[in-house]
Design a protein around this motif. Structure first.
Motif, PDB file in Angstrom:
ATOM      1  N   VAL A 119     -68.621 -43.168 -27.208  1.00  0.00           N
ATOM      2  CA  VAL A 119     -67.810 -44.166 -26.035  1.00  0.00           C
ATOM      3  C   VAL A 119     -67.874 -43.471 -25.209  1.00  0.00           C
ATOM      4  CG1 VAL A 119     -66.710 -45.272 -27.823  1.00  0.00           C
ATOM      5  CG2 VAL A 119     -65.426 -43.810 -27.039  1.00  0.00           C
ATOM      6  N   PHE A 120     -66.965 -43.951 -24.215  1.00  0.00           N
ATOM      7  CA  PHE A 120     -67.675 -42.881 -22.319  1.00  0.00           C
ATOM      8  C   PHE A 120     -66.010 -43.349 -21.878  1.00  0.00           C
ATOM      9  CE2 PHE A 120     -71.446 -44.343 -24.010  1.00  0.00           C
ATOM     10  CZ  PHE A 120     -72.279 -43.073 -23.675  1.00  0.00           C
ATOM     11  N   VAL A 121     -65.339 -42.135 -22.024  1.00  0.00           N
ATOM     12  CA  VAL A 121     -64.344 -41.849 -21.564  1.00  0.00           C
ATOM     13  C   VAL A 121     -64.289 -41.414 -20.869  1.00  0.00           C
ATOM     14  CG1 VAL A 121     -61.672 -40.982 -22.314  1.00  0.00           C
ATOM     15  CG2 VAL A 121     -62.880 -41.185 -23.974  1.00  0.00           C
ATOM     16  N   SER A 122     -62.965 -42.009 -19.831  1.00  0.00           N
ATOM     17  CA  SER A 122     -62.571 -41.164 -18.153  1.00  0.00           C
ATOM     18  C   SER A 122     -61.082 -41.686 -17.687  1.00  0.00           C
ATOM     19  CB  SER A 122     -63.656 -42.218 -17.596  1.00  0.00           C
ATOM     20  OG  SER A 122     -63.929 -42.877 -16.888  1.00  0.00           O
ATOM     21  N   VAL A 123     -60.407 -40.975 -16.814  1.00  0.00           N
ATOM     22  CA  VAL A 123     -59.310 -41.102 -16.117  1.00  0.00           C
ATOM     23  C   VAL A 123     -59.226 -42.300 -15.704  1.00  0.00           C
ATOM     24  CG1 VAL A 123     -57.257 -40.773 -14.667  1.00  0.00           C
ATOM     25  CG2 VAL A 123     -58.666 -38.630 -16.514  1.00  0.00           C
ATOM     26  N   GLY A 124     -57.819 -42.876 -15.981  1.00  0.00           N
ATOM     27  CA  GLY A 124     -57.705 -43.871 -14.931  1.00  0.00           C
ATOM     28  C   GLY A 124     -56.629 -43.744 -13.847  1.00  0.00           C
ATOM     29  N   HIS A 125     -55.796 -44.141 -14.271  1.00  0.00           N
ATOM     30  CA  HIS A 125     -54.629 -43.289 -13.687  1.00  0.00           C
ATOM     31  C   HIS A 125     -53.019 -42.323 -14.422  1.00  0.00           C
ATOM     32  CE1 HIS A 125     -51.951 -44.203  -9.807  1.00  0.00           C
ATOM     33  NE2 HIS A 125     -51.295 -45.020 -10.448  1.00  0.00           N
ATOM     34  N   ARG A 126     -52.884 -41.379 -13.524  1.00  0.00           N
ATOM     35  CA  ARG A 126     -51.669 -40.731 -14.278  1.00  0.00           C
ATOM     36  C   ARG A 126     -51.936 -40.213 -15.419  1.00  0.00           C
ATOM     37  NH1 ARG A 126     -47.293 -44.642 -13.975  1.00  0.00           N
ATOM     38  NH2 ARG A 126     -45.319 -42.313 -14.780  1.00  0.00           N
ATOM     39  N   VAL A 127     -52.987 -39.836 -15.733  1.00  0.00           N
ATOM     40  CA  VAL A 127     -53.354 -39.223 -17.260  1.00  0.00           C
ATOM     41  C   VAL A 127     -53.990 -38.335 -17.141  1.00  0.00           C
ATOM     42  CG1 VAL A 127     -53.876 -39.767 -19.578  1.00  0.00           C
ATOM     43  CG2 VAL A 127     -52.815 -41.047 -18.495  1.00  0.00           C
ATOM     44  N   THR A 128     -54.589 -37.834 -17.932  1.00  0.00           N
ATOM     45  CA  THR A 128     -55.654 -35.866 -18.011  1.00  0.00           C
ATOM     46  C   THR A 128     -56.531 -36.063 -18.916  1.00  0.00           C
ATOM     47  OG1 THR A 128     -54.399 -35.482 -19.860  1.00  0.00           O
ATOM     48  CG2 THR A 128     -53.934 -34.354 -17.298  1.00  0.00           C
ATOM     49  N   LEU A 129     -58.091 -36.339 -18.391  1.00  0.00           N
ATOM     50  CA  LEU A 129     -58.859 -36.333 -19.149  1.00  0.00           C
ATOM     51  C   LEU A 129     -58.693 -35.875 -20.400  1.00  0.00           C
ATOM     52  CD1 LEU A 129     -61.787 -37.701 -19.929  1.00  0.00           C
ATOM     53  CD2 LEU A 129     -62.409 -35.328 -18.692  1.00  0.00           C
ATOM     54  N   ASP A 130     -57.708 -34.685 -20.953  1.00  0.00           N
ATOM     55  CA  ASP A 130     -58.205 -34.350 -22.429  1.00  0.00           C
ATOM     56  C   ASP A 130     -57.104 -35.144 -22.744  1.00  0.00           C
ATOM     57  OD1 ASP A 130     -59.577 -32.093 -22.003  1.00  0.00           O
ATOM     58  OD2 ASP A 130     -57.784 -30.001 -21.430  1.00  0.00           O
ATOM     59  N   ARG A 131     -56.033 -35.182 -22.407  1.00  0.00           N
ATOM     60  CA  ARG A 131     -55.366 -36.664 -23.568  1.00  0.00           C
ATOM     61  C   ARG A 131     -55.808 -37.979 -23.236  1.00  0.00           C
ATOM     62  NH1 ARG A 131     -48.680 -35.887 -22.174  1.00  0.00           N
ATOM     63  NH2 ARG A 131     -49.059 -33.425 -23.598  1.00  0.00           N
ATOM     64  N   ALA A 132     -56.761 -38.366 -22.409  1.00  0.00           N
ATOM     65  CA  ALA A 132     -57.444 -39.282 -22.769  1.00  0.00           C
ATOM     66  C   ALA A 132     -57.981 -39.642 -23.893  1.00  0.00           C
ATOM     67  CB  ALA A 132     -57.873 -40.277 -21.070  1.00  0.00           C
ATOM     68  N   CYS A 133     -58.883 -38.380 -23.904  1.00  0.00           N
ATOM     69  CA  CYS A 133     -59.896 -38.763 -25.548  1.00  0.00           C
ATOM     70  C   CYS A 133     -59.078 -38.315 -26.579  1.00  0.00           C
ATOM     71  CB  CYS A 133     -60.446 -37.012 -24.539  1.00  0.00           C
ATOM     72  SG  CYS A 133     -62.638 -37.164 -23.789  1.00  0.00           S
ATOM     73  N   GLU A 134     -57.836 -37.532 -26.477  1.00  0.00           N
ATOM     74  CA  GLU A 134     -56.772 -37.579 -27.631  1.00  0.00           C
ATOM     75  C   GLU A 134     -56.325 -39.121 -28.132  1.00  0.00           C
ATOM     76  OE1 GLU A 134     -54.055 -34.006 -27.849  1.00  0.00           O
ATOM     77  OE2 GLU A 134     -55.006 -33.366 -25.095  1.00  0.00           O
ATOM     78  N   HIS A 135     -56.229 -39.796 -26.890  1.00  0.00           N
ATOM     79  CA  HIS A 135     -55.497 -40.772 -26.983  1.00  0.00           C
ATOM     80  C   HIS A 135     -57.037 -41.913 -27.674  1.00  0.00           C
ATOM     81  CE1 HIS A 135     -51.068 -40.598 -25.623  1.00  0.00           C
ATOM     82  NE2 HIS A 135     -51.950 -40.255 -25.157  1.00  0.00           N
ATOM     83  N   THR A 136     -57.618 -41.179 -27.546  1.00  0.00           N
ATOM     84  CA  THR A 136     -58.924 -42.501 -28.361  1.00  0.00           C
ATOM     85  C   THR A 136     -59.532 -42.340 -29.365  1.00  0.00           C
ATOM     86  OG1 THR A 136     -59.545 -42.693 -25.317  1.00  0.00           O
ATOM     87  CG2 THR A 136     -61.089 -42.743 -26.951  1.00  0.00           C
ATOM     88  N   LEU A 137     -59.255 -40.695 -29.667  1.00  0.00           N
ATOM     89  CA  LEU A 137     -59.509 -40.799 -30.883  1.00  0.00           C
ATOM     90  C   LEU A 137     -58.453 -40.850 -31.835  1.00  0.00           C
ATOM     91  CD1 LEU A 137     -60.991 -36.793 -31.109  1.00  0.00           C
ATOM     92  CD2 LEU A 137     -62.440 -38.785 -31.691  1.00  0.00           C
ATOM     93  N   LEU A 138     -57.077 -40.487 -31.488  1.00  0.00           N
ATOM     94  CA  LEU A 138     -56.015 -41.259 -32.144  1.00  0.00           C
ATOM     95  C   LEU A 138     -56.060 -42.782 -32.818  1.00  0.00           C
ATOM     96  CD1 LEU A 138     -52.649 -38.975 -30.787  1.00  0.00           C
ATOM     97  CD2 LEU A 138     -54.175 -39.237 -33.256  1.00  0.00           C
ATOM     98  N   LEU A 139     -56.421 -43.681 -31.527  1.00  0.00           N
ATOM     99  CA  LEU A 139     -56.685 -45.333 -31.880  1.00  0.00           C
ATOM    100  C   LEU A 139     -57.723 -45.285 -32.374  1.00  0.00           C
ATOM    101  CD1 LEU A 139     -55.623 -45.890 -27.876  1.00  0.00           C
ATOM    102  CD2 LEU A 139     -53.916 -45.840 -29.798  1.00  0.00           C
TER     103      LEU A 139
END
Length: 236
Positions: free
Chosen positions: A190-210
DNA sequence: GCGACAG
DNA sequence: ATCTTGTCGC
């Protein structure tokens, strides 16, 4: 029954554009409001995460949006909301937000709780003007947002490694504007990118957990099913 | 000018 | 996004 509850929580801007020229001007104006220096909610914490998605029936000029709240730790659905409206903008690559945001804001406004994070279908700052759907929704709501897209858009990437969690950067020159992230071994990333008020590292971590079991985050899967059902119900 | 192009 | 049956596999 015909009167929907007023959406005072996430109102649509009054100057919402109707032409492509106006839309790109809005993006160029609002892009400066994207916040990139906040870490965002910590992955693994007991968060309430929202998934939003939209389904269309262009024939009947109908659009249905869904907003679903999930417990980030159990992935159980906590609350669901939908909204139905008219298609107000054509699909133009780079201008997806103008097609989806009005109805999504309505659905989000019908939730009784505010999410700690919103997961969108599409891109955030990995966008021609650095202001994709997820960033737009973030700026308008003030909520932390990330974009998880199913297909590449403007930025190329090397193939990520084969294992779950492997990633490859989406580069805009020197800037890493997103990542191709493998959420399941041997499955298209999948292709993850930051929207607002989140870092890319955390965006990817959240994506994996979800996405412990399927390619797409459970937030997206839940919202997708709900907006399709809402569309069928509205169309007949 | 031609192709590519989130959902 | 959407048009669309069956089929292979856990």
């Amino acid at each position: 029954m015909s009167d929907a509850p007023a959406n005072t929580l996430y109102p649509l801007p009054e100057d919402w554009p109707s032409t492509e020229a106006e839309a790109t001007a809005v993006q160029n104006e609002l892009r400066g409001q994207v916040v990139l220096d906040e870490p965002g909610p910590p992955p693994g914490a007991p968060l309430v995460v929202a998934g939003v998605d939209v389904a269309y029936d262009d024939e009947r000029d109908l659009v249905a949006a869904a907003a679903v709240l999930l417990d980030a730790r159990t992935l159980q659905v906590l609350e669901e909301a939908t909204a139905v409206g008219r298609v107000s903008f054509p699909y133009v690559p780079g201008l997806l937000a103008f097609r989806e945001v009005p109805t999504v804001l309505e659905a989000l406004g019908r939730l009784t709780a505010e999410p700690d994070l919103v997961v969108c279908d599409g891109y955030g700052i990995a966008h021609p003007r650095r202001f994709g759907l997820a960033s737009h929704l973030g700026v308008l709501t003030g909520l932390p947002t990330i974009g998880v897209a199913k297909n590449p858009f403007v930025f190329r990437h090397e193939p990520p490694g084969p294992r779950r969690g492997d990633a490859a950067p989406l580069l805009d020159g020197m800037d890493e504007v997103g990542r191709a992230l493998r959420t399941q071994a041997g499955v298209k990333p999948v292709f993850v990118s930051v929207g607002h008020r989140v870092t890319l590292d955390r965006a990817c971590e959240h994506t994996l957990l979800l996405a412990p079991r399927y390619r797409l985050p459970e937030t997206t899967r839940a919202a997708d099913g709900l907006c399709r059902a809402a569309l069928r119900r509205a169309a007949g």
